[in-house]
Design a protein around this motif. Structure first.
Motif, PDB file in Angstrom:
ATOM      1  N   ARG A  40      19.163   5.211 -11.501  1.00  0.00           N
ATOM      2  CA  ARG A  40      20.589   4.862 -11.479  1.00  0.00           C
ATOM      3  C   ARG A  40      21.204   5.014 -12.871  1.00  0.00           C
ATOM      4  NH1 ARG A  40      24.796   4.093  -7.723  1.00  0.00           N
ATOM      5  NH2 ARG A  40      26.255   2.515  -8.480  1.00  0.00           N
ATOM      6  N   ALA A  41      20.447   4.644 -13.889  1.00  0.00           N
ATOM      7  CA  ALA A  41      20.947   4.795 -15.255  1.00  0.00           C
ATOM      8  C   ALA A  41      21.187   6.265 -15.597  1.00  0.00           C
ATOM      9  CB  ALA A  41      19.958   4.172 -16.245  1.00  0.00           C
ATOM     10  N   ILE A  42      20.282   7.139 -15.162  1.00  0.00           N
ATOM     11  CA  ILE A  42      20.472   8.578 -15.379  1.00  0.00           C
ATOM     12  C   ILE A  42      21.742   9.050 -14.687  1.00  0.00           C
ATOM     13  CG2 ILE A  42      19.512  10.878 -14.938  1.00  0.00           C
ATOM     14  CD1 ILE A  42      18.029   9.353 -17.120  1.00  0.00           C
ATOM     15  N   GLN A  43      21.958   8.608 -13.467  1.00  0.00           N
ATOM     16  CA  GLN A  43      23.171   8.984 -12.741  1.00  0.00           C
ATOM     17  C   GLN A  43      24.416   8.464 -13.452  1.00  0.00           C
ATOM     18  OE1 GLN A  43      21.867   7.229  -8.961  1.00  0.00           O
ATOM     19  NE2 GLN A  43      21.828   9.280  -8.047  1.00  0.00           N
ATOM     20  N   PHE A  44      24.346   7.242 -13.953  1.00  0.00           N
ATOM     21  CA  PHE A  44      25.467   6.644 -14.675  1.00  0.00           C
ATOM     22  C   PHE A  44      25.791   7.457 -15.924  1.00  0.00           C
ATOM     23  CE2 PHE A  44      26.690   3.822 -18.200  1.00  0.00           C
ATOM     24  CZ  PHE A  44      27.884   3.294 -17.714  1.00  0.00           C
ATOM     25  N   LEU A  45      24.763   7.850 -16.661  1.00  0.00           N
ATOM     26  CA  LEU A  45      24.983   8.623 -17.875  1.00  0.00           C
ATOM     27  C   LEU A  45      25.575   9.990 -17.559  1.00  0.00           C
ATOM     28  CD1 LEU A  45      21.686   7.596 -19.659  1.00  0.00           C
ATOM     29  CD2 LEU A  45      23.992   7.159 -20.540  1.00  0.00           C
ATOM     30  N   ARG A  46      25.127  10.590 -16.481  1.00  0.00           N
ATOM     31  CA  ARG A  46      25.686  11.893 -16.093  1.00  0.00           C
ATOM     32  C   ARG A  46      27.151  11.744 -15.658  1.00  0.00           C
ATOM     33  NH1 ARG A  46      20.423  14.127 -14.236  1.00  0.00           N
ATOM     34  NH2 ARG A  46      20.080  15.832 -15.705  1.00  0.00           N
TER      35      ARG A  46
END
Length: 365
Positions: A170-176
């Protein structure tokens, strides 16, 4: 008064000598266990890079290796000792109090690649503040940004596997989703970490994309795939049966292995229900490995020996056999990978070599 670099390094050697060499002279049995552990923890906080596998616990062996590496490699004297303040701290990427991250943004006019640090700690401890100051400095000198994540700890009851993995996805998605906001290149993301953070980094790298294009949540539509992986003392499998066969000894009896699945006994761990076996496979990075997965840089520092029968429960949970298993599987699929044992890297800095590995793959994209 400002101390010279040579003076600072001399003080580091003195502290490590008092911590490691004195214990060896008087014998470890002559010193109470708790004070010694307290000194190790104090040293880890002052010098985060001394914790080779980044599992949140500094061993005497790691302290001794850290001392030797500083004697052998003058270049490390130029690396920062203290972590800089983040550009943005405790940014929420989810609803839980531990769904937060820090951003160390590079000063660049062009969108920057991003290195994401995931801390270790057996899925029950650890902190994003353990991100390597040297990694941040090297990244910024090359117009690369860094993020450091927190994720939910397992509790053996309600928060179990694969909650930590999904938090980091989820953090990766948030950063993207926020790439434009922070001048990030969403096509150039790498993840690294030690121990639990290594396992999560590999899980993100090997797992099929969790993006859901049909979701009503714009963040969930973002990709979870990454371009390169770095690990320190990483475990490719969290299946206790596989760990028992792969490592031997009592590594498979690590308390976190039971807690992440909510398993109450060794008997239950070694004789899982079909549903639990599916969860073992889902939580283990190596079971998701396929030929289209990103390259991996691995560092191991535990002794490459057969664990003795009288080893402690959980001892050797960072055994080099995990890396050898991963290397064999990735070589078979033709995926680039680098295996480094610190015993064979004298005079070198494997973490900075890991950084160069990331940089090379960012440039290739």
């Amino acid at each position: 008064m400002t101390r010279s670099p040579a003076r600072v390094v001399s003080l580091v050697f003195l502290a490590l000598f008092l911590l490691v060499d004195h214990d060896r002279i008087i014998g470890q049995d002559d010193r109470p266990r708790e004070p010694r552990e307290a000194r190790l923890e104090q040293l880890r906080k002052r010098f985060p890079d001394a914790d080779a596998n980044q599992d949140g616990q500094l061993t005497a062996e790691e302290a001794q290796a850290f001392r030797k590496s500083r004697r052998q490699n003058d270049a490390t004297q130029k690396r920062p000792r203290q972590r800089p303040e983040p550009t943005h701290g405790d940014v929420a990427y989810g609803p839980h109090e531990r769904n937060v991250l820090d951003l160390y943004l590079a000063d660049s006019k062009m969108p920057t690649p991003l290195i994401v640090y995931i801390h270790g700690g057996g899925f029950v401890g650890g902190d994003k503040d353990s991100v390597s100051p040297g990694m941040i400095q090297a990244a910024h000198e090359n117009n690369i940004s860094v993020a450091a994540l927190h994720y939910r700890f397992v509790d053996g009851e309600e928060i179990l596997f694969p909650v930590p993995q999904h938090d980091c996805a989820r953090a990766i998605q948030f950063l993207r989703q926020n790439a434009d906001r922070w001048n990030l290149d969403p096509q150039d993301f790498a993840c690294y970490g030690g121990s639990a953070g290594a396992g999560i980094s590999m899980w993100l790298g090997f797992h099929d994309d969790l993006a859901d294009p049909k979701s009503d949540d714009p963040m969930a539509q973002q990709s979870t795939r990454i371009d390169a992986i770095g690990t320190m003392g990483g475990q490719g499998t969290y299946d206790p049966i596989e760990i028992k066969n792969l490592v031997g000894g009592r590594a498979w009896e690590h308390p976190s292995i039971f807690k992440v699945y909510g398993v109450k006994s060794a008997e239950a761990a070694l004789h899982p229900t079909p549903e639990m076996k599916k969860l073992y496979d889902e939580a283990s990075a190596i079971t998701h490995l396929s030929k289209d997965d990103p390259p991996l840089y691995m560092i191991y520092s535990e002794p490459d020996i057969v664990p003795p029968a009288d080893s402690r429960p959980g001892q050797f949970i960072h055994h080099p056999n995990f890396g050898k298993q991963l290397k064999a599987a990735m070589d078979k699929l033709g995926i680039e990978n680098v295996y480094v044992h610190t015993d064979d890297a004298k005079g070198r800095d494997p973490q900075m070599e890991m950084f160069e590995f990331f940089r090379k793959h960012f440039q290739e994209d």
